[in-house]
Design an enzyme around this catalytic site. Sequence first.
Site, short mmCIF file in Angstrom:
data_model
loop_
_atom_site.label_atom_id
_atom_site.label_comp_id
_atom_site.label_asym_id
_atom_site.label_seq_id
_atom_site.Cartn_x
_atom_site.Cartn_y
_atom_site.Cartn_z
N ASP A 219 0.83 -1.21 0.00
CA ASP A 219 0.00 0.00 0.00
C ASP A 219 0.86 1.26 0.00
O ASP A 219 0.59 2.20 -0.75
CB ASP A 219 -0.91 0.02 1.23
CG ASP A 219 -2.09 -0.93 1.11
OD1 ASP A 219 -2.31 -1.45 0.01
OD2 ASP A 219 -2.77 -1.14 2.13
N ASP A 232 0.34 -0.58 5.76
CA ASP A 232 -0.84 -1.24 5.21
C ASP A 232 -2.07 -0.53 5.77
O ASP A 232 -2.24 -0.42 6.99
CB ASP A 232 -0.85 -2.72 5.61
CG ASP A 232 -1.54 -3.58 4.58
OD1 ASP A 232 -1.48 -3.25 3.39
OD2 ASP A 232 -2.16 -4.60 4.97
N LYS A 234 -6.01 -0.42 6.43
CA LYS A 234 -7.12 -1.36 6.59
C LYS A 234 -8.39 -0.60 7.01
O LYS A 234 -8.31 0.40 7.73
CB LYS A 234 -6.81 -2.42 7.66
CG LYS A 234 -5.61 -3.29 7.32
CD LYS A 234 -5.89 -4.17 6.11
CE LYS A 234 -4.71 -5.09 5.81
NZ LYS A 234 -4.90 -5.84 4.55
#
Length: 328
Positions: A219, A232, A234
């Site tokens: 990401d 990352d 989420k």
Amino acid sequence: MCPCLRAPKRRSPYSSVDSERYSSLVKSVMSTRVSSQTPETLQAEDEHVFGPVVKAQAPSSRPERRAPRTLHPFLNCGDVLETEEPESGPPTRILLNRGQGRSSVPSVTRILQQTQSPEQIFYLERWKRRMILELGEEGFREYNQNLFRQGKYFHSVLEELLESGETWKNKDPSETHKYPPEVQGYMESISHILEDVSAVRAIESTVKHDSLNYLGVADCVARFRGVLCVIDWKTSEKPKPFLSNTYDNPVQVAAYAGALNNDGNYKYQVENGLIVVAYKDGSPGHAHQLNAELMLENWNSWLLRLEKFTEQRLGDASSTFPEKRQEV
């Protein structure tokens, strides 16, 4: 009633007991407040009757950690860890080639999905059945599609923000209001975290580990509070205040970082990771940092999952193409 027909009064067997002599024993037995024996005397009596207690070793609260058969290095020893700020210019974005040969190199997501533990599979299936009972098959399918759509839109807005160098709080309200409410909620949720993100080096960029033959799309690679991390992003409908609430996400981040460290397209090494959880209702998101030690632990877990995946593929291949029996 005739007195002769009366039954003779029974004599208590305890009437001949010396009550004064045994008064303390009677009191201790009849008392409901005070135990007649101390733990020490009880243990001594039990050992006399049943023998000494054999104490078993207490089970460990944490399962024994297995070691991978082959310890592939997390860092590329040939490259020196960079400490300087990155050169100016746009972040790296290497697009995933979805053409020929795609199936021959499995992704991190696919490997993790196909090597879930029985416990993970059980809870996932139970959740799925409950959602289908509540929403129906079609409703559940639409629910998943909406989650995917919202997550994709959230990532695209986040990428746009990181590339521009702006902050969500400083954005013009007329611009933020054009986004769907759930995306606005996600961005508001992590706006305080984004203030600590700087020096973005890569966004939605493919990383590949040639030696271990897997790839993934990271990401983001940037500094969080001055520390270079694989990040990352989420989204979640439920609070995830602890790292343990993120399930396989730490393993996923370690897999991305390990691939990046061994990918010639990236001229630096990353030892740390960060998992950022955003909430649709705009409540403050959580940032879970993984230091170098945690990353190494999760890298070993990733190597075990990779071994399991390879064994499964070899098993499937042997069952699909069984060896021909030699004719006598």
